[in-house]
Write a protein that holds these residues in place. Sequence first.
Motif, PDB file in Angstrom:
ATOM      1  N   GLN A   2     -58.368  23.724  26.593  1.00 49.70           N
ATOM      2  CA  GLN A   2     -58.331  25.092  27.092  1.00 49.70           C
ATOM      3  C   GLN A   2     -57.604  25.987  26.096  1.00 49.70           C
ATOM      4  O   GLN A   2     -56.626  25.568  25.477  1.00 49.70           O
ATOM      5  CB  GLN A   2     -57.613  25.104  28.440  1.00 49.70           C
ATOM      6  CG  GLN A   2     -57.893  26.302  29.287  1.00 49.70           C
ATOM      7  CD  GLN A   2     -57.280  26.141  30.664  1.00 49.70           C
ATOM      8  OE1 GLN A   2     -56.055  26.093  30.772  1.00 49.70           O
ATOM      9  NE2 GLN A   2     -58.099  26.047  31.692  1.00 49.70           N
ATOM     10  N   ILE A   3     -58.120  27.212  25.924  1.00 47.43           N
ATOM     11  CA  ILE A   3     -57.447  28.226  25.116  1.00 47.43           C
ATOM     12  C   ILE A   3     -57.318  29.480  25.973  1.00 47.43           C
ATOM     13  O   ILE A   3     -57.964  29.584  27.023  1.00 47.43           O
ATOM     14  CB  ILE A   3     -58.224  28.535  23.800  1.00 47.43           C
ATOM     15  CG1 ILE A   3     -59.649  29.004  24.097  1.00 47.43           C
ATOM     16  CG2 ILE A   3     -58.206  27.331  22.864  1.00 47.43           C
ATOM     17  CD1 ILE A   3     -60.429  29.455  22.863  1.00 47.43           C
ATOM     18  N   LYS A   4     -56.485  30.399  25.544  1.00 44.57           N
ATOM     19  CA  LYS A   4     -56.299  31.645  26.283  1.00 44.57           C
ATOM     20  C   LYS A   4     -56.789  32.796  25.407  1.00 44.57           C
ATOM     21  O   LYS A   4     -56.225  33.065  24.352  1.00 44.57           O
ATOM     22  CB  LYS A   4     -54.832  31.838  26.663  1.00 44.57           C
ATOM     23  CG  LYS A   4     -54.614  32.941  27.694  1.00 44.57           C
ATOM     24  CD  LYS A   4     -53.175  33.003  28.151  1.00 44.57           C
ATOM     25  CE  LYS A   4     -52.814  31.953  29.139  1.00 44.57           C
ATOM     26  NZ  LYS A   4     -53.202  32.161  30.516  1.00 44.57           N
ATOM     27  N   CYS A  42     -69.395  28.244  21.176  1.00 43.90           N
ATOM     28  CA  CYS A  42     -70.357  27.294  21.740  1.00 43.90           C
ATOM     29  C   CYS A  42     -69.712  26.391  22.786  1.00 43.90           C
ATOM     30  O   CYS A  42     -70.332  26.069  23.797  1.00 43.90           O
ATOM     31  CB  CYS A  42     -70.992  26.462  20.627  1.00 43.90           C
ATOM     32  SG  CYS A  42     -72.088  27.413  19.563  1.00 43.90           S
ATOM     33  N   ALA A  43     -68.478  26.000  22.571  1.00 44.04           N
ATOM     34  CA  ALA A  43     -67.778  25.121  23.514  1.00 44.04           C
ATOM     35  C   ALA A  43     -67.382  25.848  24.796  1.00 44.04           C
ATOM     36  O   ALA A  43     -67.089  25.217  25.803  1.00 44.04           O
ATOM     37  CB  ALA A  43     -66.546  24.514  22.853  1.00 44.04           C
ATOM     38  N   ALA A  44     -67.409  27.176  24.783  1.00 46.71           N
ATOM     39  CA  ALA A  44     -67.043  27.971  25.961  1.00 46.71           C
ATOM     40  C   ALA A  44     -68.249  28.232  26.865  1.00 46.71           C
ATOM     41  O   ALA A  44     -68.173  29.036  27.786  1.00 46.71           O
ATOM     42  CB  ALA A  44     -66.414  29.292  25.520  1.00 46.71           C
ATOM     43  N   TRP A  45     -69.340  27.545  26.649  1.00 45.63           N
ATOM     44  CA  TRP A  45     -70.587  27.782  27.381  1.00 45.63           C
ATOM     45  C   TRP A  45     -70.431  27.683  28.895  1.00 45.63           C
ATOM     46  O   TRP A  45     -71.143  28.344  29.641  1.00 45.63           O
ATOM     47  CB  TRP A  45     -71.667  26.802  26.916  1.00 45.63           C
ATOM     48  CG  TRP A  45     -71.394  25.367  27.276  1.00 45.63           C
ATOM     49  CD1 TRP A  45     -70.764  24.449  26.493  1.00 45.63           C
ATOM     50  CD2 TRP A  45     -71.714  24.697  28.489  1.00 45.63           C
ATOM     51  NE1 TRP A  45     -70.669  23.247  27.143  1.00 45.63           N
ATOM     52  CE2 TRP A  45     -71.248  23.374  28.381  1.00 45.63           C
ATOM     53  CE3 TRP A  45     -72.334  25.080  29.670  1.00 45.63           C
ATOM     54  CZ2 TRP A  45     -71.392  22.434  29.399  1.00 45.63           C
ATOM     55  CZ3 TRP A  45     -72.478  24.150  30.683  1.00 45.63           C
ATOM     56  CH2 TRP A  45     -72.015  22.839  30.539  1.00 45.63           C
ATOM     57  N   LYS A  62     -67.304  33.710  32.873  1.00 43.19           N
ATOM     58  CA  LYS A  62     -67.271  34.885  31.999  1.00 43.19           C
ATOM     59  C   LYS A  62     -66.914  34.395  30.603  1.00 43.19           C
ATOM     60  O   LYS A  62     -65.745  34.372  30.220  1.00 43.19           O
ATOM     61  CB  LYS A  62     -66.275  35.915  32.508  1.00 43.19           C
ATOM     62  CG  LYS A  62     -66.710  36.540  33.803  1.00 43.19           C
ATOM     63  CD  LYS A  62     -66.114  37.895  33.969  1.00 43.19           C
ATOM     64  CE  LYS A  62     -66.720  38.513  35.213  1.00 43.19           C
ATOM     65  NZ  LYS A  62     -66.582  39.927  35.219  1.00 43.19           N
ATOM     66  N   ARG A  63     -67.931  34.024  29.866  1.00 46.38           N
ATOM     67  CA  ARG A  63     -67.742  33.502  28.513  1.00 46.38           C
ATOM     68  C   ARG A  63     -67.247  34.625  27.600  1.00 46.38           C
ATOM     69  O   ARG A  63     -67.803  35.715  27.589  1.00 46.38           O
ATOM     70  CB  ARG A  63     -69.083  32.992  28.008  1.00 46.38           C
ATOM     71  CG  ARG A  63     -69.076  32.403  26.628  1.00 46.38           C
ATOM     72  CD  ARG A  63     -70.517  32.175  26.202  1.00 46.38           C
ATOM     73  NE  ARG A  63     -70.656  30.983  25.415  1.00 46.38           N
ATOM     74  CZ  ARG A  63     -71.814  30.513  25.013  1.00 46.38           C
ATOM     75  NH1 ARG A  63     -72.931  31.115  25.337  1.00 46.38           N
ATOM     76  NH2 ARG A  63     -71.879  29.428  24.281  1.00 46.38           N
ATOM     77  N   PRO A  64     -66.190  34.352  26.824  1.00 47.01           N
ATOM     78  CA  PRO A  64     -65.727  35.378  25.880  1.00 47.01           C
ATOM     79  C   PRO A  64     -66.778  35.585  24.788  1.00 47.01           C
ATOM     80  O   PRO A  64     -67.520  34.666  24.444  1.00 47.01           O
ATOM     81  CB  PRO A  64     -64.434  34.791  25.299  1.00 47.01           C
ATOM     82  CG  PRO A  64     -64.534  33.323  25.537  1.00 47.01           C
ATOM     83  CD  PRO A  64     -65.393  33.123  26.735  1.00 47.01           C
ATOM     84  N   ASN A  75     -62.061  27.419  29.286  1.00 43.40           N
ATOM     85  CA  ASN A  75     -62.283  25.979  29.187  1.00 43.40           C
ATOM     86  C   ASN A  75     -63.292  25.703  28.083  1.00 43.40           C
ATOM     87  O   ASN A  75     -64.313  26.393  27.987  1.00 43.40           O
ATOM     88  CB  ASN A  75     -62.803  25.425  30.513  1.00 43.40           C
ATOM     89  CG  ASN A  75     -61.775  25.516  31.603  1.00 43.40           C
ATOM     90  OD1 ASN A  75     -60.607  25.199  31.398  1.00 43.40           O
ATOM     91  ND2 ASN A  75     -62.193  25.972  32.768  1.00 43.40           N
ATOM     92  N   LEU A  76     -63.004  24.708  27.279  1.00 48.47           N
ATOM     93  CA  LEU A  76     -63.900  24.311  26.200  1.00 48.47           C
ATOM     94  C   LEU A  76     -64.486  22.954  26.537  1.00 48.47           C
ATOM     95  O   LEU A  76     -63.758  22.023  26.872  1.00 48.47           O
ATOM     96  CB  LEU A  76     -63.153  24.264  24.866  1.00 48.47           C
ATOM     97  CG  LEU A  76     -62.479  25.565  24.440  1.00 48.47           C
ATOM     98  CD1 LEU A  76     -61.710  25.370  23.142  1.00 48.47           C
ATOM     99  CD2 LEU A  76     -63.492  26.695  24.300  1.00 48.47           C
ATOM    100  N   ASN A  77     -65.792  22.847  26.453  1.00 48.42           N
ATOM    101  CA  ASN A  77     -66.501  21.624  26.793  1.00 48.42           C
ATOM    102  C   ASN A  77     -67.302  21.200  25.570  1.00 48.42           C
ATOM    103  O   ASN A  77     -68.207  21.919  25.134  1.00 48.42           O
ATOM    104  CB  ASN A  77     -67.411  21.889  27.990  1.00 48.42           C
ATOM    105  CG  ASN A  77     -68.139  20.654  28.457  1.00 48.42           C
ATOM    106  OD1 ASN A  77     -68.533  19.808  27.664  1.00 48.42           O
ATOM    107  ND2 ASN A  77     -68.341  20.560  29.758  1.00 48.42           N
ATOM    108  N   PHE A  78     -67.016  20.031  25.032  1.00 51.12           N
ATOM    109  CA  PHE A  78     -67.650  19.540  23.815  1.00 51.12           C
ATOM    110  C   PHE A  78     -68.703  18.469  24.105  1.00 51.12           C
ATOM    111  O   PHE A  78     -68.850  17.512  23.361  1.00 51.12           O
ATOM    112  CB  PHE A  78     -66.582  18.998  22.853  1.00 51.12           C
ATOM    113  CG  PHE A  78     -65.651  20.067  22.350  1.00 51.12           C
ATOM    114  CD1 PHE A  78     -66.012  20.855  21.272  1.00 51.12           C
ATOM    115  CD2 PHE A  78     -64.431  20.291  22.963  1.00 51.12           C
ATOM    116  CE1 PHE A  78     -65.165  21.855  20.803  1.00 51.12           C
ATOM    117  CE2 PHE A  78     -63.570  21.289  22.511  1.00 51.12           C
ATOM    118  CZ  PHE A  78     -63.950  22.065  21.424  1.00 51.12           C
TER     119      PHE A  78
END
Length: 115
Positions: free
Chosen positions: A2-4, A64-67, A71-73, A11-14
């Motif tokens: 996770q990043i802010k 791409c990992a924030a898919w 609300k995707r940045p 949330n980042l999903n790889f």
Amino acid sequence: MQIKVNGKDVNLNFGVRFIRELDQKAGLTLTVQGIKQNFGMALTKVIPALQSYDVAVLAELLYCAAWDNQKRPSLSDIDAFLDDTNTDIDKLFDDVQEELKSSNAARTATKNLKA
């Protein structure tokens, strides 16, 4: 992971969907007899760039990992996050590489492309 970004947790999903997203943005695209074809292979292209601390590649990877976020940045939001002096970019590079190494979908490609 996770990043802010903009004060909001992202949330980042790889997983597999991340790889599909990355293939669309950075995959190997060839035009054969006037027909454009995407052959994927984005991980093969971006892992060496990530290992050499290419911040533009990191931005694309994070996008791409924030898919999976409701609300995707935007890519611009991620660029601003990376440009922020409060972001520990060195740690972020290391964390993303570790996430890729532990991801079931990306682990083999990451292992095979060790520097």
